[in-house]
Write an enzyme that holds these catalytic residues in place. Sequence first.
Site, PDB file in Angstrom:
ATOM      1  N   LYS A   1       0.833  -1.210   0.000  1.00 30.83           N
ATOM      2  CA  LYS A   1       0.000   0.000   0.000  1.00 30.83           C
ATOM      3  C   LYS A   1       0.868   1.261   0.000  1.00 30.83           C
ATOM      4  O   LYS A   1       0.674   2.155  -0.816  1.00 30.83           O
ATOM      5  CB  LYS A   1      -0.901   0.015   1.248  1.00 30.83           C
ATOM      6  CG  LYS A   1      -1.613   1.338   1.462  1.00 30.83           C
ATOM      7  CD  LYS A   1      -2.438   1.377   2.728  1.00 30.83           C
ATOM      8  CE  LYS A   1      -1.655   1.612   3.989  1.00 30.83           C
ATOM      9  NZ  LYS A   1      -1.563   3.025   4.422  1.00 30.83           N
ATOM     10  N   ASN A   2       1.811   1.332   0.932  1.00 27.93           N
ATOM     11  CA  ASN A   2       2.553   2.586   1.084  1.00 27.93           C
ATOM     12  C   ASN A   2       3.552   2.831  -0.039  1.00 27.93           C
ATOM     13  O   ASN A   2       3.979   3.965  -0.231  1.00 27.93           O
ATOM     14  CB  ASN A   2       3.225   2.644   2.465  1.00 27.93           C
ATOM     15  CG  ASN A   2       2.181   2.842   3.559  1.00 27.93           C
ATOM     16  OD1 ASN A   2       1.020   3.174   3.266  1.00 27.93           O
ATOM     17  ND2 ASN A   2       2.574   2.625   4.805  1.00 27.93           N
TER      18      ASN A   2
ATOM     19  N   CYS B   1      -4.816  12.892  12.636  1.00 24.39           N
ATOM     20  CA  CYS B   1      -5.612  11.682  12.377  1.00 24.39           C
ATOM     21  C   CYS B   1      -5.605  10.835  13.629  1.00 24.39           C
ATOM     22  O   CYS B   1      -5.080  11.245  14.661  1.00 24.39           O
ATOM     23  CB  CYS B   1      -5.120  10.940  11.149  1.00 24.39           C
ATOM     24  SG  CYS B   1      -3.733   9.883  11.441  1.00 24.39           S
TER      25      CYS B   1
ATOM     26  N   ARG C   1       0.462  14.561  13.150  1.00 22.53           N
ATOM     27  CA  ARG C   1       0.968  14.397  11.790  1.00 22.53           C
ATOM     28  C   ARG C   1       1.078  15.714  11.008  1.00 22.53           C
ATOM     29  O   ARG C   1       0.420  15.902   9.979  1.00 22.53           O
ATOM     30  CB  ARG C   1       0.132  13.358  11.045  1.00 22.53           C
ATOM     31  CG  ARG C   1       0.065  12.045  11.801  1.00 22.53           C
ATOM     32  CD  ARG C   1      -0.616  10.953  11.044  1.00 22.53           C
ATOM     33  NE  ARG C   1       0.225  10.399   9.997  1.00 22.53           N
ATOM     34  CZ  ARG C   1      -0.154   9.396   9.205  1.00 22.53           C
ATOM     35  NH1 ARG C   1      -1.344   8.863   9.348  1.00 22.53           N
ATOM     36  NH2 ARG C   1       0.659   8.926   8.285  1.00 22.53           N
TER      37      ARG C   1
ATOM     38  N   ASP D   1       4.295   0.597  12.062  1.00 20.78           N
ATOM     39  CA  ASP D   1       3.141  -0.063  11.432  1.00 20.78           C
ATOM     40  C   ASP D   1       2.991  -1.532  11.850  1.00 20.78           C
ATOM     41  O   ASP D   1       2.045  -2.192  11.429  1.00 20.78           O
ATOM     42  CB  ASP D   1       3.249   0.032   9.898  1.00 20.78           C
ATOM     43  CG  ASP D   1       3.034   1.444   9.394  1.00 20.78           C
ATOM     44  OD1 ASP D   1       2.569   2.289  10.180  1.00 20.78           O
ATOM     45  OD2 ASP D   1       3.347   1.715   8.224  1.00 20.78           O
TER      46      ASP D   1
ATOM     47  N   ARG E   1      -8.754  -0.387   3.640  1.00 21.57           N
ATOM     48  CA  ARG E   1      -7.805   0.591   3.102  1.00 21.57           C
ATOM     49  C   ARG E   1      -6.428  -0.026   2.921  1.00 21.57           C
ATOM     50  O   ARG E   1      -5.633   0.473   2.137  1.00 21.57           O
ATOM     51  CB  ARG E   1      -7.670   1.775   4.071  1.00 21.57           C
ATOM     52  CG  ARG E   1      -8.937   2.550   4.238  1.00 21.57           C
ATOM     53  CD  ARG E   1      -8.714   3.714   5.147  1.00 21.57           C
ATOM     54  NE  ARG E   1      -7.681   4.586   4.572  1.00 21.57           N
ATOM     55  CZ  ARG E   1      -7.211   5.655   5.185  1.00 21.57           C
ATOM     56  NH1 ARG E   1      -7.648   5.996   6.362  1.00 21.57           N
ATOM     57  NH2 ARG E   1      -6.283   6.389   4.605  1.00 21.57           N
TER      58      ARG E   1
HETATM   59  N1  EPU Z   1       6.367  14.500  10.951  1.00 19.33           N
HETATM   60  C1  EPU Z   1       6.502  15.829  11.265  1.00 19.33           C
HETATM   61  N2  EPU Z   1       6.455  16.738  10.232  1.00 19.33           N
HETATM   62  C2  EPU Z   1       6.297  16.353   8.939  1.00 19.33           C
HETATM   63  C3  EPU Z   1       6.169  14.988   8.635  1.00 19.33           C
HETATM   64  C4  EPU Z   1       6.203  14.075   9.674  1.00 19.33           C
HETATM   65  O1  EPU Z   1       6.656  16.216  12.425  1.00 19.33           O
HETATM   66  O2  EPU Z   1       6.275  17.226   8.070  1.00 19.33           O
HETATM   67  C5  EPU Z   1       6.388  13.507  12.046  1.00 19.33           C
HETATM   68  C6  EPU Z   1       5.097  12.709  12.129  1.00 19.33           C
HETATM   69  O3  EPU Z   1       4.102  13.376  12.867  1.00 19.33           O
HETATM   70  C7  EPU Z   1       5.569  11.441  12.789  1.00 19.33           C
HETATM   71  C8  EPU Z   1       6.982  11.260  12.205  1.00 19.33           C
HETATM   72  O4  EPU Z   1       7.372  12.544  11.735  1.00 19.33           O
HETATM   73  O5  EPU Z   1       5.664  11.637  14.167  1.00 19.33           O
HETATM   74  C9  EPU Z   1       7.098  10.267  11.065  1.00 19.33           C
HETATM   75  O6  EPU Z   1       6.114  10.504  10.101  1.00 19.33           O
HETATM   76  P1  EPU Z   1       6.318  10.177   8.556  1.00 19.33           P
HETATM   77  O7  EPU Z   1       6.304  11.436   7.799  1.00 19.33           O
HETATM   78  O8  EPU Z   1       7.512   9.290   8.402  1.00 19.33           O
HETATM   79  O9  EPU Z   1       5.008   9.347   8.229  1.00 19.33           O
HETATM   80  P2  EPU Z   1       4.064   9.461   6.976  1.00 19.33           P
HETATM   81  O10 EPU Z   1       4.872   9.662   5.743  1.00 19.33           O
HETATM   82  O11 EPU Z   1       2.959  10.404   7.265  1.00 19.33           O
HETATM   83  C10 EPU Z   1       4.173   6.912   6.390  1.00 19.33           C
HETATM   84  C11 EPU Z   1       3.184   5.803   6.221  1.00 19.33           C
HETATM   85  C12 EPU Z   1       2.608   5.421   7.576  1.00 19.33           C
HETATM   86  C13 EPU Z   1       3.755   5.001   8.496  1.00 19.33           C
HETATM   87  C14 EPU Z   1       4.789   6.132   8.582  1.00 19.33           C
HETATM   88  C15 EPU Z   1       6.015   5.771   9.409  1.00 19.33           C
HETATM   89  C16 EPU Z   1       2.306   6.163   4.001  1.00 19.33           C
HETATM   90  C17 EPU Z   1       1.155   6.534   3.146  1.00 19.33           C
HETATM   91  N3  EPU Z   1       2.134   6.218   5.331  1.00 19.33           N
HETATM   92  O12 EPU Z   1       3.444   8.008   6.936  1.00 19.33           O
HETATM   93  O13 EPU Z   1       1.755   4.299   7.351  1.00 19.33           O
HETATM   94  O14 EPU Z   1       3.261   4.712   9.775  1.00 19.33           O
HETATM   95  O15 EPU Z   1       5.230   6.496   7.258  1.00 19.33           O
HETATM   96  O16 EPU Z   1       6.660   4.665   8.883  1.00 19.33           O
HETATM   97  O17 EPU Z   1       3.363   5.800   3.496  1.00 19.33           O
HETATM   98  C18 EPU Z   1      -0.005   2.815   7.815  1.00 19.33           C
HETATM   99  O18 EPU Z   1       0.286   2.230   6.755  1.00 19.33           O
HETATM  100  O19 EPU Z   1      -0.812   2.324   8.642  1.00 19.33           O
HETATM  101  C19 EPU Z   1       0.621   4.100   8.112  1.00 19.33           C
HETATM  102  C20 EPU Z   1       0.159   4.931   9.027  1.00 19.33           C
END
Ligand code: EPU
Length: 427
Positions: free
Chosen positions: A22-23, A123, A128, A313, A405
């Site tokens: 998915k990701n 969320c 996030r 995850d 999802r």
């Molecule tokens: N963060 C910030 N600022 C930003 C971006 C992130 O403070 O601009 C923080 C977030 O709040 C969090 C940490 O950094 O505390 C890591 O977040 P990250 O950006 O790595 O996560 P993401 O890109 O929003 C993806 C996956 C998530 C998975 C995370 C961590 C996708 C679509 N989503 O989210 O997947 O948990 O990386 O590995 O790729 C899931 O599949 O259930 C899921 C939530």
Amino acid sequence: MDKIIINGGKPLKGKICISGAKNAALTLLPCALLTDEPLTLRNLPRLADVDSFGHLLNQLGVSTTVEGAKPDEMGRVMTLRARNIVSTVAPYDIVRKMRASILVLGPLLARAGEATVSLPGGCAIGMRPIDLHLKALEALGAEIEITSGYVRAKAPKGGLTGGTISFPQVSVGATENALMAAVLAKGTTVIENAAREPEITDLAKCLIAMGASIDGLRTDTLTVHGKEKLHGATYAVMADRIEAGSYACAALITGGSLELVGAHKETMPSILSGFVDAGGIVEDTKDGIAVRADGGIKALSVSTAPYPAFPTDMQAQFMSMLALAEGTSLLTETIFENRYMHVPELTRMGADIEVRGRAAIVRGVEKLHGAPVMATDLRASMSLILAGLAAEGTTEVSRIYHLDRGYERLEEKLQAVGADIERISDG
Ligand code: EPU
């Protein structure tokens, strides 16, 4: 709303085919915006989020056609073509339902010179924020304004220019947006402290297939030499390491044995080492990996962190398994501030779990018992499915749209390996 009913206590045995990730899919789809030629993605999972992303891209002017896969292939094949970008707006209504919509920001800015994307907001698992995405794009020359709940980004007249992006904290999504913007920026971009998740490598490999120049794959420093244009390509989405890890937990928690066909062991080092520490056995097979229980479940301490460490995850799924371990386990969630929403539900099934800030102390119990439960996010829902598979009696999981999802044909896959599980449609 649909529900899943599980009569637990049956050891799972047989083969499960692992779907496309998915990701990875959610960051490969917006790559279509980077070229006017067709991008064909193979092994796309059949998931609600993939469909929603397709609809968002349609609104931006991307045509999508779906064909059946070859007989020996899993998943779907989608060809996307962004001949002309007709809109650069990702509206609130779509973004609020699917946070990954933020991943159109970098490619739209790079190809069309502007993008307006709704702020995703928090969320169920945490606040996030997207500040790191925005800082990365600013480092490439973008001007960004936030008004009325929208991010409005504009590239300078001559387009984005390469620069150094140094992330103060690892972010998967911000690394993805930075990479997708940098491939069409003028000059060289260096992304420091980049996320190293296998999904990032999958993205980089797809961009390279489209003509991008990226060095440093699998490391925390990515160097991108911008190109004037990218071209079309055909790319197969990697196997879902989180789905594979979730089914490995299903084998161990039910005292069963499963072959995970298509799973890539090299993308799941800490999941599999945690699995082995919890008492599981992992073996290579011709087509993937075999996982099985070897007696009971052992307690362990594990902390989530960016790849290659243990993924957030998988935290909820491991918690269900450790709820039945011999001894006391300690789980620490360091990525998201609110990712223990499954704890009260697992407790209702008889688990003994105490949350103290970011830590969860899981005291193993002998049995879980079935109960009506519901979860507020995808992985938490999977943890309840796992608990239900192991519990005595009947578990009724509601709000299963979360599962749809992220887990392709969940009940079908589990039924085929002996689970007593069915979906009850409410209407
Ligand atoms: N963060 C910030 N600022 C930003 C971006 C992130 O403070 O601009 C923080 C977030 O709040 C969090 C940490 O950094 O505390 C890591 O977040 P990250 O950006 O790595 O996560 P993401 O890109 O929003 C993806 C996956 C998530 C998975 C995370 C961590 C996708 C679509 N989503 O989210 O997947 O948990 O990386 O590995 O790729 C899931 O599949 O259930 C899921 C939530």
